[in-house]
Design an enzyme around this catalytic site. Structure first.
Site, PDB file in Angstrom:
ATOM      1  N   GLY A  46       0.813  -1.218   0.000  1.00  0.00           N
ATOM      2  CA  GLY A  46       0.000   0.000   0.000  1.00  0.00           C
ATOM      3  C   GLY A  46       0.842   1.260   0.000  1.00  0.00           C
ATOM      4  N   CYS A  47       1.917   1.252   0.768  1.00  0.00           N
ATOM      5  CA  CYS A  47       2.792   2.424   0.860  1.00  0.00           C
ATOM      6  C   CYS A  47       3.547   2.657  -0.446  1.00  0.00           C
ATOM      7  CB  CYS A  47       3.748   2.281   2.031  1.00  0.00           C
ATOM      8  SG  CYS A  47       2.873   2.270   3.625  1.00  0.00           S
ATOM      9  N   ILE A  48       3.893   1.577  -1.142  1.00  0.00           N
ATOM     10  CA  ILE A  48       4.537   1.707  -2.447  1.00  0.00           C
ATOM     11  C   ILE A  48       3.573   2.359  -3.435  1.00  0.00           C
ATOM     12  CG2 ILE A  48       5.392   0.425  -4.453  1.00  0.00           C
ATOM     13  CD1 ILE A  48       6.616  -1.592  -2.422  1.00  0.00           C
TER      14      ILE A  48
END
Length: 155
Positions: free
Chosen positions: A45-47
Site C-alpha cells: 500500500g505504501c509503495i
C-alpha cells in the site's frame, strides 16, 4: 483518533530525512506542504501511495505544494525506499512515533484479529503560515493523490 482539524496550528517537528539531515516544519514556512503519514516503507500500500505521488509531483508543485512523507522507519530504510522506487520527494523518520502522536495518527489498530499500535494513514495539507488547511483520512492508497489534487483544484 485524529484530533487535529482544519484551522489548527500544525505541531512543530524536527525529524531526520532519508540522508539523516534534520528537517523542521519551520523549513516550509511560506510554502504549502502536504505532510502524509504512512505505516511502513516498502509495503504494497505504501509503495502504491508513494509512486502515485512521485508520478504526479509536478501537479502538486504546480499548486505550490511541497510533499513530505513520515513513517516510523529508520533513515536507512527510507533511503532504500527512495532509491528502489525512484521517489522524488522527502521522507522523514519518526522512529519513536513522537510526531505521529502529536498529529494524532498513532494508535491501536486491528488486523486479522490481532491488535497492535501503528500509524493511521493520514495526510495534512498545511498552509504557508503553519495552519492545517485540510485533513485527509479513510482513503484508498490508489486514490490518495487524486483526492488531494481534486481538493487543490477546487480552491
Amino acid at each position: 483518533m485524529i484530533t487535529l482539524k482544519s484551522g489548527d496550528i500544525a505541531p512543530k517537528f524536527a525529524l531526520p530525512n532519508h540522508n539523516n539531515k534534520l528537517i523542521n516544519l519551520s523549513d516550509f514556512l511560506g510554502k504549502k506542504i502536504l505532510l502524509y503519514f504512512y505505516p511502513k516503507a516498502m509495503t504494497p500500500g505504501c509503495i502504491v501511495q508513494a509512486c502515485h505521488i512521485r508520478d504526479n509531483l509536478e501537479l502538486f508543485k504546480s499548486k505550490k505544494v511541497e510533499v513530505v512523507g513520515i513513517s516510523p522507519d529508520k533513515t536507512n530504510k527510507l533511503l532504500t525506499f527512495i532509491e528502489k522506487k525512484m521517489l522524488n520527494f522527502t521522507l522523514l523518520s519518526d522512529e519513536h512515533n513522537i510526531i505521529s502522536k502529536k498529529f494524532g495518527v498513532w494508535g491501536e489498530k486491528k488486523f486479522m484479529g490481532k491488535k497492535y499500535f501503528g500509524i493511521y494513514r493520514t495526510s495534512f495539507l498545511i498552509n504557508p503560515y503553519g495552519i492545517i488547511d485540510k485533513v485527509f483520512f479513510k482513503f484508498k492508497c490508489n486514490d490518495h493523490h487524486k483526492i488531494i489534487l481534486t481538493y487543490l483544484n477546487s480552491k
